[in-house]
Design a protein around this motif. Sequence first.
Motif, PDB file in Angstrom:
ATOM      1  N   ASP A   1       1.357  -0.922   0.060  1.00 32.10           N
ATOM      2  CA  ASP A   1       0.090   0.343  -0.387  1.00 32.10           C
ATOM      3  C   ASP A   1       1.272   1.164  -0.317  1.00 32.10           C
ATOM      4  O   ASP A   1       0.723   2.303   0.183  1.00 32.10           O
ATOM      5  N   GLY A   2       2.035   1.018  -0.234  1.00 32.42           N
ATOM      6  CA  GLY A   2       2.845   1.938  -0.217  1.00 32.42           C
ATOM      7  C   GLY A   2       3.642   3.456   1.042  1.00 32.42           C
ATOM      8  O   GLY A   2       4.048   4.100   1.561  1.00 32.42           O
ATOM      9  N   ALA A   3       3.440   2.255   2.635  1.00 34.35           N
ATOM     10  CA  ALA A   3       3.982   2.853   3.649  1.00 34.35           C
ATOM     11  C   ALA A   3       5.144   2.376   3.628  1.00 34.35           C
ATOM     12  O   ALA A   3       5.940   1.587   2.836  1.00 34.35           O
ATOM     13  N   SER A   4       6.546   3.101   3.702  1.00 36.02           N
ATOM     14  CA  SER A   4       7.313   3.429   4.299  1.00 36.02           C
ATOM     15  C   SER A   4       7.646   2.231   5.234  1.00 36.02           C
ATOM     16  O   SER A   4       7.119   1.715   6.310  1.00 36.02           O
ATOM     17  N   ASP A   5       9.057   1.274   5.385  1.00 36.44           N
ATOM     18  CA  ASP A   5       9.375   1.590   6.375  1.00 36.44           C
ATOM     19  C   ASP A   5       9.428   1.102   7.192  1.00 36.44           C
ATOM     20  O   ASP A   5       9.137   1.129   8.835  1.00 36.44           O
ATOM     21  N   TRP A   6      10.068   2.745   8.031  1.00 35.56           N
ATOM     22  CA  TRP A   6       9.553   3.761   9.164  1.00 35.56           C
ATOM     23  C   TRP A   6       8.289   3.270   9.305  1.00 35.56           C
ATOM     24  O   TRP A   6       8.069   3.057  10.835  1.00 35.56           O
ATOM     25  N   ARG A   7       6.948   3.540   8.727  1.00 33.78           N
ATOM     26  CA  ARG A   7       5.842   3.590   9.141  1.00 33.78           C
ATOM     27  C   ARG A   7       5.145   2.220   8.912  1.00 33.78           C
ATOM     28  O   ARG A   7       4.517   1.780  10.899  1.00 33.78           O
ATOM     29  N   VAL A   8       5.707   1.291   8.328  1.00 35.73           N
ATOM     30  CA  VAL A   8       5.173  -0.066   8.685  1.00 35.73           C
ATOM     31  C   VAL A   8       5.335  -1.002  10.572  1.00 35.73           C
ATOM     32  O   VAL A   8       5.465  -0.846  11.027  1.00 35.73           O
ATOM     33  N   PHE A   9       7.076  -0.189  10.884  1.00 32.79           N
ATOM     34  CA  PHE A   9       7.390  -0.252  12.022  1.00 32.79           C
ATOM     35  C   PHE A   9       6.256   0.054  12.902  1.00 32.79           C
ATOM     36  O   PHE A   9       6.696  -0.428  14.712  1.00 32.79           O
ATOM     37  N   TRP A  10       6.879   1.678  12.700  1.00 35.73           N
ATOM     38  CA  TRP A  10       5.288   2.647  13.880  1.00 35.73           C
ATOM     39  C   TRP A  10       4.612   2.157  13.552  1.00 35.73           C
ATOM     40  O   TRP A  10       3.818   1.336  15.358  1.00 35.73           O
ATOM     41  N   LYS A  11       3.112   1.565  12.544  1.00 38.25           N
ATOM     42  CA  LYS A  11       2.438   1.972  12.616  1.00 38.25           C
ATOM     43  C   LYS A  11       1.890   0.211  12.877  1.00 38.25           C
ATOM     44  O   LYS A  11       0.747   0.090  13.314  1.00 38.25           O
ATOM     45  N   VAL A  12       2.469  -0.945  12.239  1.00 37.84           N
ATOM     46  CA  VAL A  12       2.123  -1.789  12.375  1.00 37.84           C
ATOM     47  C   VAL A  12       2.902  -2.957  13.359  1.00 37.84           C
ATOM     48  O   VAL A  12       1.785  -3.724  13.599  1.00 37.84           O
ATOM     49  N   MET A  13       4.531  -2.849  12.722  1.00 36.21           N
ATOM     50  CA  MET A  13       4.603  -3.639  14.529  1.00 36.21           C
ATOM     51  C   MET A  13       4.477  -3.105  15.516  1.00 36.21           C
ATOM     52  O   MET A  13       4.173  -3.958  16.005  1.00 36.21           O
ATOM     53  N   MET A  14       4.727  -2.025  15.846  1.00 34.62           N
ATOM     54  CA  MET A  14       5.225  -1.976  17.472  1.00 34.62           C
ATOM     55  C   MET A  14       4.115  -1.692  17.846  1.00 34.62           C
ATOM     56  O   MET A  14       3.859  -2.764  18.948  1.00 34.62           O
ATOM     57  N   PRO A  15       2.203  -1.601  17.659  1.00 30.31           N
ATOM     58  CA  PRO A  15       1.127  -1.847  18.518  1.00 30.31           C
ATOM     59  C   PRO A  15       0.985  -3.519  18.915  1.00 30.31           C
ATOM     60  O   PRO A  15       0.565  -3.681  19.664  1.00 30.31           O
ATOM     61  N   LEU A  16       1.796  -4.144  17.431  1.00 29.00           N
ATOM     62  CA  LEU A  16       0.993  -5.327  17.715  1.00 29.00           C
ATOM     63  C   LEU A  16       2.169  -6.103  18.601  1.00 29.00           C
ATOM     64  O   LEU A  16       2.080  -7.342  19.145  1.00 29.00           O
ATOM     65  N   LEU A  17       3.453  -5.364  18.920  1.00 30.89           N
ATOM     66  CA  LEU A  17       4.560  -6.378  19.889  1.00 30.89           C
ATOM     67  C   LEU A  17       4.847  -5.387  20.806  1.00 30.89           C
ATOM     68  O   LEU A  17       6.062  -5.419  21.640  1.00 30.89           O
ATOM     69  N   VAL A  18       3.955  -4.619  21.738  1.00 32.10           N
ATOM     70  CA  VAL A  18       3.961  -4.410  22.540  1.00 32.10           C
ATOM     71  C   VAL A  18       4.712  -5.203  23.476  1.00 32.10           C
ATOM     72  O   VAL A  18       5.200  -4.511  24.510  1.00 32.10           O
ATOM     73  N   PRO A  19       3.936  -6.347  24.086  1.00 31.57           N
ATOM     74  CA  PRO A  19       4.338  -7.131  25.316  1.00 31.57           C
ATOM     75  C   PRO A  19       5.984  -7.556  24.427  1.00 31.57           C
ATOM     76  O   PRO A  19       6.665  -8.075  25.616  1.00 31.57           O
ATOM     77  N   GLY A  20       5.830  -8.212  23.498  1.00 31.64           N
ATOM     78  CA  GLY A  20       7.484  -8.617  23.221  1.00 31.64           C
ATOM     79  C   GLY A  20       8.578  -7.536  23.549  1.00 31.64           C
ATOM     80  O   GLY A  20       9.582  -7.597  24.039  1.00 31.64           O
ATOM     81  N   PHE A  21       8.043  -6.084  23.155  1.00 30.77           N
ATOM     82  CA  PHE A  21       8.717  -4.727  23.492  1.00 30.77           C
ATOM     83  C   PHE A  21       8.482  -4.288  24.918  1.00 30.77           C
ATOM     84  O   PHE A  21      10.331  -4.984  25.266  1.00 30.77           O
ATOM     85  N   LEU A  22       7.871  -4.432  25.576  1.00 25.12           N
ATOM     86  CA  LEU A  22       8.138  -4.922  27.305  1.00 25.12           C
ATOM     87  C   LEU A  22       8.943  -5.919  27.897  1.00 25.12           C
ATOM     88  O   LEU A  22       9.502  -5.135  29.261  1.00 25.12           O
ATOM     89  N   SER A  23       8.838  -6.841  27.085  1.00 25.19           N
ATOM     90  CA  SER A  23       9.204  -7.809  27.904  1.00 25.19           C
ATOM     91  C   SER A  23      11.047  -7.848  27.477  1.00 25.19           C
ATOM     92  O   SER A  23      11.906  -7.772  27.862  1.00 25.19           O
ATOM     93  N   THR A  24      11.344  -7.052  26.168  1.00 29.66           N
ATOM     94  CA  THR A  24      12.705  -7.465  25.882  1.00 29.66           C
ATOM     95  C   THR A  24      13.428  -6.128  26.898  1.00 29.66           C
ATOM     96  O   THR A  24      14.584  -5.676  27.314  1.00 29.66           O
ATOM     97  N   PHE A  25      12.221  -4.770  26.909  1.00 31.19           N
ATOM     98  CA  PHE A  25      12.780  -3.989  27.908  1.00 31.19           C
ATOM     99  C   PHE A  25      12.674  -4.121  29.429  1.00 31.19           C
ATOM    100  O   PHE A  25      14.549  -3.242  29.717  1.00 31.19           O
ATOM    101  N   ILE A  26      11.889  -4.758  29.591  1.00 30.55           N
ATOM    102  CA  ILE A  26      12.806  -5.653  30.736  1.00 30.55           C
ATOM    103  C   ILE A  26      13.571  -6.289  31.460  1.00 30.55           C
ATOM    104  O   ILE A  26      14.454  -6.119  32.353  1.00 30.55           O
ATOM    105  N   PHE A  27      13.949  -6.912  30.139  1.00 29.36           N
ATOM    106  CA  PHE A  27      15.046  -7.885  30.166  1.00 29.36           C
ATOM    107  C   PHE A  27      15.893  -7.123  30.254  1.00 29.36           C
ATOM    108  O   PHE A  27      17.358  -7.492  30.890  1.00 29.36           O
ATOM    109  N   THR A  28      16.376  -6.235  29.245  1.00 34.27           N
ATOM    110  CA  THR A  28      17.489  -5.971  29.226  1.00 34.27           C
ATOM    111  C   THR A  28      18.223  -5.303  29.690  1.00 34.27           C
ATOM    112  O   THR A  28      19.279  -4.227  30.851  1.00 34.27           O
ATOM    113  N   PHE A  29      17.074  -4.324  30.887  1.00 33.65           N
ATOM    114  CA  PHE A  29      17.119  -3.220  31.765  1.00 33.65           C
ATOM    115  C   PHE A  29      17.294  -4.421  33.475  1.00 33.65           C
ATOM    116  O   PHE A  29      18.396  -3.653  33.432  1.00 33.65           O
ATOM    117  N   LEU A  30      17.456  -5.401  33.259  1.00 28.36           N
ATOM    118  CA  LEU A  30      17.760  -5.970  34.191  1.00 28.36           C
ATOM    119  C   LEU A  30      18.863  -6.300  34.435  1.00 28.36           C
ATOM    120  O   LEU A  30      20.170  -6.504  35.067  1.00 28.36           O
TER     121      LEU A  30
END
Lengths: 301, 286
Positions: free
Chosen positions: A197-226
Amino acid sequence: MGNKNNLYKPENYYVRVIKYAILQIIAAILIILWLMPLYALFVGALKSNIAAASTPALLPPSKPSGEAYYFVWHGFGGIYGLIGLEYPLIREILIDVPIAALATLLGAMGAYFFYMIMDRHYIWSTIGFAIISLATYLPVETTTVPLIQIVTSLHLYNTYYGVIIAYLMFYIPMAALLMSIFMPSIPKYLLEAAKIDGASDWRVFWKVMMPLLVPGFLSTFIFTFLQIWDNFFIPILLISNPQEMLLSVAVRQYAGGYAIIYNRSFAAGVVGSIVPLVIFIFLGRYFIRGLAALGGGAKGV
Amino acid sequence: MKNQGYLMVIPTLFFAGLLLVTVIWNVWLSFLNSSILVHKPKFVGLATYQYLFSQYFFKISTTHTIVFTIGLVAIGNVLGLLFAGLLYFIPNNVQRSLYLSVFIYPLAIASSTSALIWEWLLNPTIGVDWLLKLLHLPAPYWLGTSNMTLVSMIMIEVWAYTGLATLFYLASFMNVDKTVVEAARLDKAGGLKILFRILIPNSMNGFIISTALLFLFSFRIFTIPFVLGGSATSPTLMTYVMYVYNLFISEYFSASAAMAVIVTIIAAAVILPFAIFGLMKWVFKR
């Protein structure tokens, strides 16, 4: 299946109850064994100096006292040459939170790239995956001499920038590995559709990927933090000025020696681990998911 | 511009590349004779490695690394299996995940804290020995002799890392087809029989993962022996990664780099097959 009724015969029932009780008792003993160090830590830290000097570590104090916390918090550098934990704790939080967030975000972007090129460039994504795995699992100590040479040649020895560079070197690849393991849960056609549909990688990452991947992102953040919180080697290698100590190294001053009885060691231990413990108690499942990701998200089992 | 993906991967590649640079840098340094004693380091080939192999600390650190690693991999795997079996048969989900968290919490707290706690708990008068004497059990002198120090260290590692093995074995057990287990139960197979005949034989991947991770976690353990030993100079707790640091602080830079190369080779020999033939295959289903 004629013997199905036997399951509900009385003796069979008692045998099962006893077996279940034995199971629960063994589990309870193991849990007590595993929690004993934590119990000793909190109980011992609440003792006064006199109580600590005269009672064993596993007995609770007759009267709780904040003496040990007061000592390790302020440190009494003038008298004993010990640095208090107040500023190391603040520094640790101020460095770890943004660095963990940055490492997770940048690692997620790298993981997104590897995921997108996976099908077309299998060799390259395999090499990328091998490198980020190596960075994740390689003992930090192997970088000792080159790291100190890089950091001193940039005039960053005894600064937090040197520490931050070293952290990013290990934890961006680690975050990329963990995010690579969480990412396949998002069907690729969603990403491809957005790109068609013409979205750039940047938009796909922020608008499609990140909203769906919040739990994974949070897991990675907390694991990295610790992991960053736990890191002891980088601060001890790159910072020698006592006034700039980070928490894990500052805690080590209270390992024993002059004027240190276990109440002060344990109070230092509580200050050193209270943030990880609180995070583990409230967000433990994210940490455990991050840990599971180290083994492929337990997908291969 | 549509292919911003290439820009997005730059930070990861830059810092992962920096790490590779340090690995290669180590290899180069290890062929020199750089140390505090040498003004202008020159190329000496494998002489640094020969020097290293002749050192007493190299020999004992080899022994200790092997003892710690085999100790943790063996005990951690066996206990992890049994703990996972125990948790599997606990019917209450909340209780099971609570217990699993208890086995895992040592991995979450700072290892400098763990070291402080164990240093006092292994104290011969006020620690666990006090309790053992009270119960009329043998009370060993934990950190007193060099052999007992090794035993103590393995014990601490088991406490710290068994949760890891438990997690992966429990995940494998949960993945075993429930109908098979139910069928065995209807045929009146006991819990132990189900564990040893059905669950464990179907947990090969759990075994691979926990062995690889226990090996790597044991191999890189630094903070706890460092704090217990007071610094990286204690001969009884010297391991490979400790020795890298020890050689660095005594300013034998090339020897330290050579030691780091040895550690890197051993670690990479486990990491790369695990990552490429394990992780990648399982995660991306290739």
